[in-house]
Design an enzyme around this catalytic site. Sequence first.
Site, short mmCIF file in Angstrom:
data_model
loop_
_atom_site.label_atom_id
_atom_site.label_comp_id
_atom_site.label_asym_id
_atom_site.label_seq_id
_atom_site.Cartn_x
_atom_site.Cartn_y
_atom_site.Cartn_z
CB THR A 88 26.26 72.65 86.84
OG1 THR A 88 26.42 72.25 88.05
CG2 THR A 88 24.73 73.11 86.49
CB THR A 126 26.26 73.61 92.09
OG1 THR A 126 26.18 72.59 92.87
CG2 THR A 126 27.24 74.86 92.64
CE LYS A 215 26.49 74.01 96.47
NZ LYS A 215 26.36 72.92 96.98
N GLY A 269 38.12 65.06 97.66
CA GLY A 269 38.04 64.77 96.31
C GLY A 269 36.48 64.76 95.83
CB CYS A 272 30.77 68.92 95.10
SG CYS A 272 29.40 68.50 94.38
CE LYS A 330 31.55 60.80 101.93
NZ LYS A 330 30.47 61.72 102.31
#
Length: 446
Positions: A88, A126, A215, A269, A272, A330
Amino acid sequence: MVILPKISVVGLGKLGSPLLACAAAKGFSTVGYDVNDQVSANIRKGESPVLEPGLQSLMSANRSRIKVADNYQTVVRETSVTFITVPTPSNANGRFSVEMVLQAVRALGKSLVKKNSYHLVVVVSTVLPGDMRQNILVELEQASSKKCGKDFGLCYNPAFIALGNVIHDLLNPDFVLIGESDQRAGKELADFYEVFCDNKPNLLRMNWVNAELAKIAINTYVTTKISFANMLAEMSEVLPNADVEVVTKALANDRRINPAYFRGALGYGGPCFPRDNLALGALAKELGLQANIAEATDQINRRQAFRVIKRIEPYLKKQTKVLILGMSYKPKTNVIESSQSIDIVNELLELNALVEVYDPLALEAAKQKLGHRVLYANSLEQGVRKADIIILATPDQTFLQLMGFKFKSETKKVLLDCWRLLDEKRLDKSIQYLALGRGRTVRKPA
Ligand SMILES: NC(=O)c1ccc[n+]([C@@H]2O[C@H](COP(=O)([O-])OP(=O)(O)OC[C@H]3O[C@@H](n4cnc5c(N)ncnc54)[C@H](O)[C@@H]3O)[C@@H](O)[C@H]2O)c1
């Protein structure tokens, strides 16, 4: 003996393929479907389509319960629950586009026309408040000519996972959020999670819009914590003897403040977090409201790369070689989407620095993004040897090795540790150590 439903997963990417493999590992017969033939071919061969710790072994061990379909009819005919995990992406106005979800439910709906038994459709992708009712339900009822709540059920069931930890996070959620069209749909999904989870999470059942708002609210709340800690880190850097780590740890002793995601370091970062605040802002605007906290959180996050540059600027001379350690957003993932390291590289290139990068997993992804604009170190040691300035940008445990390195250099290297991962005392004396989030040391008066 409990008879497990057969489940399908549509969209087999970073979220869908681990979901498929975990369900298979828990004894569910699964059918996956993806529009990308390469993804389907990989899974058919038993190969994980994405880099995610533990996924390959889970897929190999449970291959007998994983089938890959090449059409939606098979998905609908052979299973009774379908999870949708397609992208999305964000629109220009910050909203999440549900176009790919609509394509998937349209195709599912057309296949549902011929099905005589009940089917549960679960949207995991999402979406924003209102999408389930105004867009997804309408599309599914139209395409299937069937009635939600009677012929099929429709749930919104967003995932709370961190890349690099997806399998653990799927199987051990803090809670499961279920936005349900009706009792039956919610109960079927709750029953699925009773078997699927390793732990016994709270199953939070509610209507669609509350789940949709919860959410996006959870994600943005977490980013607010990160930006708040980074605001304290900025202040700590200019306050003599201050250390943000000491401050955030003190705050975390308060029962009301959870220590998770509460460290002043670099910004957030990934695919999402950065877009969630923009989406919340866009929603607020549509509602004639303002999401000031989301806006401030985003603004603080956008200046974190400048903060790093400001810190090393005094050491930047013409043609200074700067090494960035950690390119992914990450550790434990090769995803570089919206990574702070990419922003730092771009800023450094603007200042004509010679930039070299190293990452244990994301070097290929970095090459695709940055091409010939930077150099790529083959190993940590090789990169560090040549560098004048080293920026440690992700708290990857690999970089702990730096504490064992010895250098024979005439000029002192500068190392900026954005995550305060290293112990300065254990570093070679030829390195000048700087830490984000700490002010300069000022001696006590005698
Ligand atoms: N990745 C995360 O960390 C994460 C976390 C929480 C929620 N989500 C949400 O999950 C959703 C999926 O994210 P992702 O990271 O897994 O995406 P991804 O890009 O890694 O994978 C999506 C997959 O869906 C496939 N696809 C696209 N359209 C399709 C269609 N019509 N039918 C079948 N397959 C189709 C693509 O080929 C791709 O393989 C998004 O809405 C995202 O916001 C992702």
